[in-house]
Enzyme design. Structure first.
Site, PDB file in Angstrom:
ATOM      1  N   HIS A 190      -5.200  -4.459  -4.224  1.00 52.56           N
ATOM      2  CA  HIS A 190      -5.929  -5.174  -5.281  1.00 52.56           C
ATOM      3  C   HIS A 190      -7.045  -4.288  -5.842  1.00 52.56           C
ATOM      4  O   HIS A 190      -7.301  -4.273  -7.039  1.00 52.56           O
ATOM      5  CB  HIS A 190      -6.500  -6.490  -4.751  1.00 52.56           C
ATOM      6  CG  HIS A 190      -5.445  -7.469  -4.330  1.00 52.56           C
ATOM      7  ND1 HIS A 190      -4.376  -7.787  -5.132  1.00 52.56           N
ATOM      8  CD2 HIS A 190      -5.276  -8.196  -3.182  1.00 52.56           C
ATOM      9  CE1 HIS A 190      -3.600  -8.668  -4.509  1.00 52.56           C
ATOM     10  NE2 HIS A 190      -4.128  -8.918  -3.321  1.00 52.56           N
ATOM     11  N   LEU A 204     -12.440  -6.171 -28.944  1.00 52.88           N
ATOM     12  CA  LEU A 204     -11.317  -6.728 -28.172  1.00 52.88           C
ATOM     13  C   LEU A 204     -11.689  -8.060 -27.536  1.00 52.88           C
ATOM     14  O   LEU A 204     -12.735  -8.189 -26.902  1.00 52.88           O
ATOM     15  CB  LEU A 204     -10.933  -5.724 -27.071  1.00 52.88           C
ATOM     16  CG  LEU A 204      -9.836  -6.197 -26.105  1.00 52.88           C
ATOM     17  CD1 LEU A 204      -8.469  -6.209 -26.798  1.00 52.88           C
ATOM     18  CD2 LEU A 204      -9.786  -5.301 -24.867  1.00 52.88           C
ATOM     19  N   ASP A 220       1.235  -7.571 -11.441  1.00 54.98           N
ATOM     20  CA  ASP A 220       1.887  -7.846 -10.150  1.00 54.98           C
ATOM     21  C   ASP A 220       2.240  -6.548  -9.427  1.00 54.98           C
ATOM     22  O   ASP A 220       2.465  -5.523 -10.049  1.00 54.98           O
ATOM     23  CB  ASP A 220       3.153  -8.683 -10.410  1.00 54.98           C
ATOM     24  CG  ASP A 220       3.655  -9.358  -9.142  1.00 54.98           C
ATOM     25  OD1 ASP A 220       2.841  -9.583  -8.213  1.00 54.98           O
ATOM     26  OD2 ASP A 220       4.866  -9.644  -9.065  1.00 54.98           O
TER      27      ASP A 220
HETATM   28  C1  IPE Z   1       1.632 -13.757 -10.523  1.00 54.50           C
HETATM   29  O1  IPE Z   1       1.956 -12.991  -9.438  1.00 54.50           O
HETATM   30  C2  IPE Z   1       0.156 -14.039 -10.511  1.00 54.50           C
HETATM   31  C3  IPE Z   1      -0.699 -12.907 -10.820  1.00 54.50           C
HETATM   32  C4  IPE Z   1      -0.316 -11.706 -11.158  1.00 54.50           C
HETATM   33  C5  IPE Z   1      -2.100 -13.186 -10.734  1.00 54.50           C
HETATM   34  P1  IPE Z   1       2.492 -13.639  -8.073  1.00 54.50           P
HETATM   35  O2  IPE Z   1       2.762 -12.496  -7.156  1.00 54.50           O
HETATM   36  O3  IPE Z   1       1.543 -14.667  -7.601  1.00 54.50           O
HETATM   37  O4  IPE Z   1       3.832 -14.344  -8.548  1.00 54.50           O
HETATM   38  P2  IPE Z   1       5.117 -14.762  -7.735  1.00 54.50           P
HETATM   39  O5  IPE Z   1       4.662 -15.526  -6.541  1.00 54.50           O
HETATM   40  O6  IPE Z   1       5.821 -13.508  -7.340  1.00 54.50           O
HETATM   41  O7  IPE Z   1       5.935 -15.558  -8.703  1.00 54.50           O
HETATM   42  C1  IPE Z   2      -0.702  -9.342  -8.000  1.00 50.52           C
HETATM   43  O1  IPE Z   2      -0.255  -8.559  -6.950  1.00 50.52           O
HETATM   44  C2  IPE Z   2      -2.145  -9.716  -7.862  1.00 50.52           C
HETATM   45  C3  IPE Z   2      -2.378 -11.134  -7.541  1.00 50.52           C
HETATM   46  C4  IPE Z   2      -1.474 -12.056  -7.494  1.00 50.52           C
HETATM   47  C5  IPE Z   2      -3.743 -11.514  -7.236  1.00 50.52           C
HETATM   48  P1  IPE Z   2       0.398  -9.223  -5.673  1.00 50.52           P
HETATM   49  O2  IPE Z   2      -0.673  -9.439  -4.663  1.00 50.52           O
HETATM   50  O3  IPE Z   2       1.193 -10.414  -6.026  1.00 50.52           O
HETATM   51  O4  IPE Z   2       1.350  -8.051  -5.182  1.00 50.52           O
HETATM   52  P2  IPE Z   2       2.809  -8.226  -4.594  1.00 50.52           P
HETATM   53  O5  IPE Z   2       3.622  -8.956  -5.621  1.00 50.52           O
HETATM   54  O6  IPE Z   2       2.669  -8.993  -3.313  1.00 50.52           O
HETATM   55  O7  IPE Z   2       3.270  -6.821  -4.388  1.00 50.52           O
HETATM   56 MG    MG Z   3       3.125 -10.706  -6.526  1.00 57.08          MG
END
Ligand code: IPE
Ligand code: IPE
Ligand code: MG
Length: 238
Positions: A41, A135, A24
């Site tokens: 990303h 792995l 995240d």
């Molecule tokens: C969790 O992150 C999903 C992934 C890392 C793929 P999100 O950014 O979607 O989660 P929330 O919305 O903060 O809970």
């Molecule tokens: C996690 O990073 C990746 C995915 C959920 C695909 P985010 O896109 O949720 O990044 P933040 O949380 O908005 O910074």
């Molecule tokens: Mg996120």
């Protein structure tokens, strides 16, 4: 066999057999640099090689990466498309090296909802690496724990006889793998966001403030070291 002795990295206690990472913070990483979210990303994707290599080298059995949740469909179409583009790029670019490194790839999640080209890339990656003994790399794509449990429950009901606990765990996408020992979430939020809830029943949880693109190999090693110092009881006394 581990290529790098864990002790050479200061990892003298038992390693987790199965590590999950909730990757995240990509969006916030990009925002902090005034870049569009997809650039975050991409930066996150660039971290994967090092983390996977390290896991493989020190002999962690399984690594599960949360890449796209069943709830991420709520995001703008443009971001979803950018993510899909990166998934394809990732498999095209990394598959041969992962295969040579003995990595066995499994995708956790419902692939039906994805465009056909992603489905093909995933099937190719899974079948090419199916017999590899290094792995076990699980990529959670269109994954949600509740959807996974519902799917498993329906499969068990269709068998028409009461199921045992082992049957339930075997019917999950992670069937055959050990439970998670450690779940790390980057980006500072302290929640699981529907990630491998049953498999993480007794996992140690770590929440690190770094956005995923800044989650370095050294920081990962620190988490593994901290895991070794945790006292796990599984409901028992010390
Ligand atoms: C969790 O992150 C999903 C992934 C890392 C793929 P999100 O950014 O979607 O989660 P929330 O919305 O903060 O809970
Ligand atoms: C996690 O990073 C990746 C995915 C959920 C695909 P985010 O896109 O949720 O990044 P933040 O949380 O908005 O910074
Ligand atoms: Mg996120």
């Amino acid at each position: 066999m581990a290529k790098t002795a864990p002790a050479s990295l200061g990892l003298t206690d038992a390693l987790p057999r199965h590590v999950g990472i909730i990757m995240d913070g990509n969006g916030r990483w990009a925002k902090a640099r005034s870049l569009p979210r997809p650039m975050g990303h991409r930066a996150g994707m660039e971290r994967l090689r090092g983390l996977i290599q390290l896991s493989s080298d020190i002999g962690i059995g399984a690594l599960s990466l949360y890449a796209f949740s069943t709830e991420n469909w709520k995001r703008p179409q443009s971001e979803i498309e950018a993510l899909f583009g990166l998934f394809i790029e990732y498999f095209n670019r990394e598959l041969d090296a992962l295969h040579e490194g003995g990595v066995c790839i499994r995708v956790l999640g419902d692939m039906e909802a994805f465009p056909a080209n992603i489905g093909r890339a995933i099937s190719a990656a899974q079948s090419k690496t199916a017999n590899n003994e290094g792995l076990k790399l699980n990529i959670a794509l269109n994954y949600g724990s509740r959807a996974e449990v519902l799917r498993a429950a329906n499969a068990l009901i269709a068998r028409g006889q009461p199921a045992a606990m082992e049957d339930l765990m075997a019917a999950l996408y992670t069937g055959g793998l050990p439970d998670l020992d450690l779940v790390i979430r980057t980006g500072g939020e302290q929640r699981l966001s529907n990630f491998l809830l049953l498999q993480a029943a007794y996992a140690e949880l770590m929440f690190v403030p770094e956005y995923f693109p800044d989650f370095s190999d050294a920081r990962f090693v620190e988490c593994l070291r901290a895991f070794g110092a945790r006292n796990r009881r599984f409901g028992d006394v010390e």
